[in-house]
Write a protein that holds these residues in place. Structure first.
Motif, PDB file in Angstrom:
ATOM      1  N   LEU A  34       0.825  -1.201   0.000  1.00 40.39           N
ATOM      2  CA  LEU A  34       0.000   0.000   0.000  1.00 40.39           C
ATOM      3  C   LEU A  34       0.864   1.258   0.000  1.00 40.39           C
ATOM      4  N   ALA A  35       1.938   1.224   0.770  1.00 47.57           N
ATOM      5  CA  ALA A  35       2.841   2.373   0.806  1.00 47.57           C
ATOM      6  C   ALA A  35       3.492   2.608  -0.549  1.00 47.57           C
ATOM      7  N   GLU A  45       2.257   1.783  -3.423  1.00 46.04           N
ATOM      8  CA  GLU A  45       1.237   2.279  -4.338  1.00 46.04           C
ATOM      9  C   GLU A  45       1.017   3.775  -4.131  1.00 46.04           C
ATOM     10  N   SER A  46       1.009   4.214  -2.872  1.00 43.60           N
ATOM     11  CA  SER A  46       0.841   5.640  -2.595  1.00 43.60           C
ATOM     12  C   SER A  46       1.995   6.446  -3.164  1.00 43.60           C
ATOM     13  N   TRP A  47       3.218   5.956  -2.991  1.00 44.59           N
ATOM     14  CA  TRP A  47       4.377   6.657  -3.529  1.00 44.59           C
ATOM     15  C   TRP A  47       4.358   6.658  -5.049  1.00 44.59           C
ATOM     16  N   ILE A  90       1.684   6.859  -6.925  1.00 46.18           N
ATOM     17  CA  ILE A  90       0.755   7.919  -7.311  1.00 46.18           C
ATOM     18  C   ILE A  90       1.422   9.284  -7.195  1.00 46.18           C
TER      19      ILE A  90
END
Length: 242
Positions: free
Chosen positions: A21-22, A24-26, A28
Motif C-alpha cells: 500500500l505504501a 502504491e501511494s508513492w 501515485i
C-alpha cells in the motif's frame, strides 16, 4: 442483502500488505510529480505539433525520410515538434525539427526494450509512466501528424480522436500520412464503425489523409487561419478536465 453484508470482514493488513500500500501511494505521488515537472518544462513550447509513429522504422526506410522532411518543414514554419523521443519515426521527427528553426522535443518513456533516447532533442523529458506522457502529447499539441506505426501509434491516434470527438480536448487537425498504409483502417471506420453505428459518419471528418509534406503544413495553417494557435476559452476549460 445490505451493502454491509456484501463487504468482506475487515482484517488488519499484514506487514507485506502495508508495504504494498505504501509503494502504491508513492507511485501515485511519482505520477503527480511527472505531471508537474513536464508541465513546467513544456508550457512555453508552442505552437507545437505532435508526430506519432513506429519505433521500429529503420533509418533507410522511406517512412523515416518522409517524417524527417515533414518535421523540418514544420520546424522552419515556426512549430515545435514533439515526438516520443525514441528511435524510428520518433527519431526522424526529432532529427528534422532539430535541423530547423523550431524546438525538437522528446517525451521519452522508460521501457525494458525498444526505447532509447535519440540525440536530436533540444528538450528531453523522460517518463516512467505512460499516462502522464500521453497527456503531455495531447496538452501541448496544435495538431497531430500520424505516421505508420503499431499498437502504440494506434493507441495515441484513438486517444486523440476520442478526446476531440467528446470535446474533452482541443478541436485540432489529425492528419494520417501514407494513405496506402491507413487505407484498410479508414475503410473499416467508414463501413463497420459507421454501419454498426459505433460512430457517426461526421466523426470521419476529424481525420485528414495527406501524403505531401507541404500540404500537411498548409492544412494546419488553414485550420487556424481564422483563430490563433492558443486554445479557445472553452477548449482551455475542457483541457483542465482531461
Amino acid at each position: 442483502m445490505s451493502a454491509k453484508d456484501k463487504l468482506p470482514p475487515f482484517t488488519a493488513p499484514s506487514l507485506s500488505a502495508e508495504t504494498r500500500l505504501a509503494r502504491e501511494s508513492w507511485r501515485i505521488l511519482g505520477i503527480m510529480s511527472e505531471f508537474v515537472e513536464a508541465t513546467e518544462r513544456l508550457q512555453a513550447i508552442k505552437p507545437a505539433v505532435s508526430i506519432f509513429g513506429s519505433a521500429r522504422t529503420p533509418v533507410d526506410h522511406p517512412y523515416y525520410a518522409l517524417t524527417e522532411r515533414i518535421a523540418r518543414l514544420l520546424s522552419d514554419h515556426g512549430f515545435s515538434v514533439i515526438s516520443g523521443g525514441g528511435p524510428g519515426i520518433m527519431e526522424a521527427a526529432n532529427k528534422g525539427a532539430f535541423a530547423g528553426k523550431g524546438l525538437s522535443v522528446g517525451l521519452n518513456i522508460q521501457l525494458p526494450h525498444e526505447q532509447s533516447g535519440n540525440p536530436y532533442q533540444d528538450v528531453s523529458q523522460t517518463f516512467r509512466h505512460f499516462f502522464p506522457r500521453k497527456v503531455m502529447f495531447v496538452r501541448f499539441a496544435a495538431a497531430y501528424v500520424v505516421m505508420p506505426g503499431g499498437f502504440g501509434t494506434l493507441d495515441e491516434l484513438s486517444e486523440a480522436l476520442t478526446l476531440i470527438q467528446t470535446k474533452k480536448g482541443r478541436q485540432i487537425p489529425v492528419i494520417l500520412v501514407c494513405s496506402q498504409f491507413w487505407a484498410g483502417l479508414v475503410d473499416w471506420f467508414k463501413t463497420t464503425l459507421v454501419n454498426e453505428k459505433m460512430i457517426n459518419a461526421k466523426d470521419l471528418d476529424l481525420i485528414q489523409i495527406i501524403d505531401e509534406p507541404e500540404e500537411i503544413v498548409a492544412a494546419i495553417f488553414k485550420h487556424y487561419e481564422s483563430r490563433g494557435f492558443e486554445p479557445l476559452p472553452e477548449e482551455h476549460e475542457a483541457m483542465l478536465n482531461l
